[in-house]
Design an enzyme around this catalytic site. Structure first.
Site, PDB file in Angstrom:
ATOM      1  CB  CYS A 168     -37.820  54.850 111.270  1.00 37.22           C
ATOM      2  SG  CYS A 168     -36.734  55.504 112.518  1.00 37.22           S
ATOM      3  NE  ARG A 218     -39.716  55.595 105.390  1.00 36.82           N
ATOM      4  CZ  ARG A 218     -40.881  56.234 105.304  1.00 36.82           C
ATOM      5  NH1 ARG A 218     -41.543  56.226 104.188  1.00 36.82           N
ATOM      6  NH2 ARG A 218     -41.373  56.863 106.337  1.00 36.82           N
ATOM      7  CD1 TRP A 246     -31.707  58.623 109.024  1.00 39.70           C
ATOM      8  CD2 TRP A 246     -32.462  59.911 110.686  1.00 39.70           C
ATOM      9  NE1 TRP A 246     -31.162  59.865 108.874  1.00 39.70           N
ATOM     10  CE2 TRP A 246     -31.601  60.681 109.876  1.00 39.70           C
ATOM     11  CE3 TRP A 246     -33.046  60.521 111.807  1.00 39.70           C
ATOM     12  CZ2 TRP A 246     -31.325  62.020 110.135  1.00 39.70           C
ATOM     13  CZ3 TRP A 246     -32.764  61.857 112.062  1.00 39.70           C
ATOM     14  CH2 TRP A 246     -31.915  62.590 111.233  1.00 39.70           C
ATOM     15  CG  ASN A 284     -41.130  56.430 111.395  1.00 42.58           C
ATOM     16  OD1 ASN A 284     -40.365  57.292 111.848  1.00 42.58           O
ATOM     17  ND2 ASN A 284     -41.700  56.543 110.210  1.00 42.58           N
ATOM     18  N   GLY A 285     -40.860  57.501 114.673  1.00 43.82           N
ATOM     19  CA  GLY A 285     -41.402  58.697 115.329  1.00 43.82           C
ATOM     20  C   GLY A 285     -40.618  58.973 116.605  1.00 43.82           C
ATOM     21  CD  GLU A 315     -33.315  71.854  94.506  1.00 38.63           C
ATOM     22  OE1 GLU A 315     -33.411  72.277  95.665  1.00 38.63           O
ATOM     23  OE2 GLU A 315     -33.342  70.637  94.226  1.00 38.63           O
ATOM     24  CE  LYS A 327     -31.095  67.893  94.880  1.00 36.24           C
ATOM     25  NZ  LYS A 327     -32.315  68.457  95.312  1.00 36.24           N
ATOM     26  CD  GLU A 366     -30.243  67.417  98.973  1.00 32.94           C
ATOM     27  OE1 GLU A 366     -31.199  67.246  99.713  1.00 32.94           O
ATOM     28  OE2 GLU A 366     -30.360  67.494  97.731  1.00 32.94           O
ATOM     29  CG  HIS A 400     -24.113  93.185  99.499  1.00 30.97           C
ATOM     30  ND1 HIS A 400     -23.794  94.497  99.753  1.00 30.97           N
ATOM     31  CD2 HIS A 400     -24.972  93.213  98.446  1.00 30.97           C
ATOM     32  CE1 HIS A 400     -24.448  95.284  98.901  1.00 30.97           C
ATOM     33  NE2 HIS A 400     -25.166  94.516  98.100  1.00 30.97           N
ATOM     34  CE  LYS A 429     -37.313  61.247  98.009  1.00 33.80           C
ATOM     35  NZ  LYS A 429     -36.715  62.359  97.242  1.00 33.80           N
TER      36      LYS A 429
END
Ligand code: G6P
Length: 612
Positions: A2, A27, A73, A99-100, A485, A489, A492, A508, A607
């Site tokens: 948000c 965001r 969001w 926001n929250g 990572e 990437k 995402e 394994h 974000k």
């Protein structure tokens, strides 16, 4: 998540609000809305992007010099027009953006329904503005007092701005848990989730603290009170952020710009902290806690996402150099699993945004148990940087692309400086290795610059694999977190399923997946467990897997075995995650672009994850 923007002053509010929302798009969000006050209080909202909101506003009267705007969001209720913010109160005299998450919204809503309120949306936000109005009317107090009283009933997190149809000269803002910054201009105020919508108008800002309510008056008066009714003096700070830092500067995407900025962002993260010739490493921000660090029996690192991967590299660095045991925890697990925390523990919280709700909660938990908390944040003045005892900023500059790139390499840079500085004070590193590592660190910006030269080669590889459905990333030692990572990437931004594994663990399980259709990215640089990685490559080749190898310059062995070879400059094994990040970031970037994905704002991601 948000985004909040609000404006009150002499200019037209709408263009400022829309531009601000666009600055906050990074965001992550799924709907947008705006409320403008000009005699009438009008709310316009739409699902989708800010441009979708603009598309429905062409024939509307958007005049007015006070307004609030929001990108949502979705948490409570699906991302549609009704659930988008702003939300009206029962009488439609008030409107709010938020926001929250209001955790006790269910019981509050039930009470309000019993008192005759009716709700249009499924959101917790609408409940809050109804509650405020209910208190205003029933307790016969002004709006300022009603907001303060209502927030005492709220459990959860909020950054809010409220506008009142009957008060065209006033905005009310408040925060707890979610970030909020007030821009103080000449006869005008701005309010936003972060400074990006504000910097082109004013550099003077006030960051609200938790449980503070700000009353902004058109006459330039800014009053702050806590929700317990204690007056606070606003502390006006100067923003150092430059406008150019949050614009694309000729690049097609923020992510590509940020990948290319890394020689500079790594240098900026080391600036004034490292002098190889003199053998000096100092992190000014943590200097008062250095002795505690040196004497610590244990370090715990908490983080989420990419920052968690940086934390894993940090574990290897800190254990290797300082010989202090390190535990790396997902902040979300740590906060809920009743962890053992000792008063002499050093807890390091890593967060690009400094706002991640789980990391913030983990910090608060560890702090309440008496541990020393150090922050590694990128956003100056962010919530985590404010609640930690001390810390070191990464100085990577604003990171707008949702997929973290330059923040990751800057975080690893800071952790390396931290490990070297403590190891030196502790005497746990030989002078020879210490000097050698400092010299290597100073050379990192040039080496990263050189690694960026692999771009064209990576683009060709990306073309061959843009239609892949799976990817495996392998690495050992310092390169294992990097494998994680690299895989993160790719998934995402390209939505290709990818997994990172310690190379030896492949046997394994993941080895069962390998056939002629499985691309396997192996970070096989010369130091560390090079020979062992070579055996792992052979295991993949024996099953017809396709090897894309990241190797040290001049490597002759892996080059013979791999299908694709990308050479990067040689460095100390501890710093390979920094240099080898570059081709991995470029690979995911090019694959995502070739697949037509929205690189900077991937679907479903945010974000700054300000809710748990
Ligand atoms: C989100 C972002 C990731 C980031 C993670 C942690 O998931 O999309 O890129 O790594 O949050 O964020 P932080 O700001 O705490 O580093």
């Amino acid at each position: 998540m948000c985004g909040i923007v609000a404006y009150m002053g002499n200019r037209q509010a709408f263009p400022i609000l829309i531009k601000g929302l666009k600055r906050l798009e990074y965001r992550g969000y799924d709907s947008a809305g705006v409320a403008l006050l000009n005699n009438d209080l009008k709310v316009f909202k739409n699902h989708g992007k800010v441009s979708d909101l603009e598309n429905i506003l062409h024939d509307k009267d958007l005049s007015g010099n006070i307004g609030i705007a929001h990108t949502r969001w979705a948490t409570h209720g699906e991302p549609n027009q009704v659930n988008a913010h702003p939300h009206y109160s029962e009488s439609k005299n008030l409107a709010i953006i938020h926001n929250g998450i209001i955790e006790n919204y269910g019981s509050l809503k039930e009470e309000l329904i019993n008192r005759g309120h009716s709700f249009e949306s499924q959101t917790d936000t609408e409940v809050l503005i109804h509650l405020i109005e209910d208190i205003q009317i029933n307790e016969q107090v002004d709006l300022q007092e009603a907001v303060r009283l209502a927030l005492n009933h709220v459990v959860g997190a909020y950054a809010i701005v409220i506008i009142d149809r009957n008060e065209p000269n006033m905005l009310i803002a408040a925060k707890k848990g979610s970030p909020l910054v007030i821009g103080v201009g000449k006869d005008e105020f701005f309010v936003a989730s972060d400074a990006t919508p504000i910097i082109e108008y004013t550099k003077n800002v006030v960051y609200l603290d938790d449980e503070e309510v700000a009353f902004l008056n058109r006459n330039g008066e800014l009053k702050i009170k806590t929700i317990r009714n204690k007056e606070k003096t606003p502390y006006v700070q100067k923003l150092e952020l430059q406008l150019s830092a949050i614009e694309k500067g000729g690049y097609p995407h923020f992510m590509l710009k940020e990948i290319n900025e890394q020689p500079r962002s790594i240098k900026d993260s080391m600036r004034g902290r490292l002098n190889a010739a003199k053998g000096i490493v100092t992190l000014g921000g943590i200097i008062d806690y250095e002795q505690k660090f040196v004497n610590a029996n244990r370090i715990i690192i908490v983080a989420c996402g990419t920052s968690w991967h940086a934390a894993l590299v940090g574990e290897y660095l800190l254990e290797d150099l300082t010989r202090i045991p390190v535990e790396v925890e997902y902040a979300s697990e740590f906060r809920y699993r009743n962890p053992v925390i000792y008063e002499d523990d050093i807890v390091i919280a890593i967060s690009q945004s400094g706002e991640t709700a789980d990391t913030l909660a983990a910090v608060e938990l560890a702090k309440s148990k008496g541990a020393t908390i150090l922050g590694v944040c990128n956003v100056v003045g962010s919530s985590i940087s404010r609640v930690t005892h001390a810390g070191s900023y990464t100085h990577a500059g604003p990171e707008i692309g949702v997929a973290s790139t330059k923040a990751f390499t800057a975080q690893v840079t800071i952790l390396a400086l931290m490990a070297l500085s403590i190891a030196d004070k502790k005497g746990s590193i030989s002078k020879a290795r210490f000097y050698q590592m400092l010299t290597e660190m100073e050379a990192l910006p040039q080496k990263v610059e050189k690694a960026l030269g692999t771009n064209e080669q990576i683009l060709k590889i990306a073309k061959d694999f843009k239609d892949a459905t799976n990817f495996l990333y392998l690495g050992r030692g310092y390169n294992f977190p990097l494998a994680l990572e690299g895989a993160l990437k790719l998934k995402e931004i390209s939505y290709i399923h990818a997994e990172g594994y310690p190379a030896a663990e492949m046997k394994h399980g993941p080895i069962a997946l390998i056939d002629e259709n499985m691309p396997v990215v192996v970070i096989a640089t010369r130091k560390g467990s090079y020979d062992k990685v070579i055996s792992n490559i052979q295991e993949v080749k024996a099953r017809k897997g396709i090897i894309i190898a990241i190797v040290s310059e001049g490597d002759a062995v892996v080059s013979q075995m791999a299908d694709y070879v990308v050479e990067i400059p040689d460095t100390d094994e501890a710093f390979v995650p920094i240099v080898a990040s570059i081709p991995l970031q470029l690979l995911s970037y090019h694959i995502a672009v070739l697949r037509g994905c929205n690189v900077d704002q991937p679907r479903n991601l945010a974000k700054s994850v300000t809710v748990e």
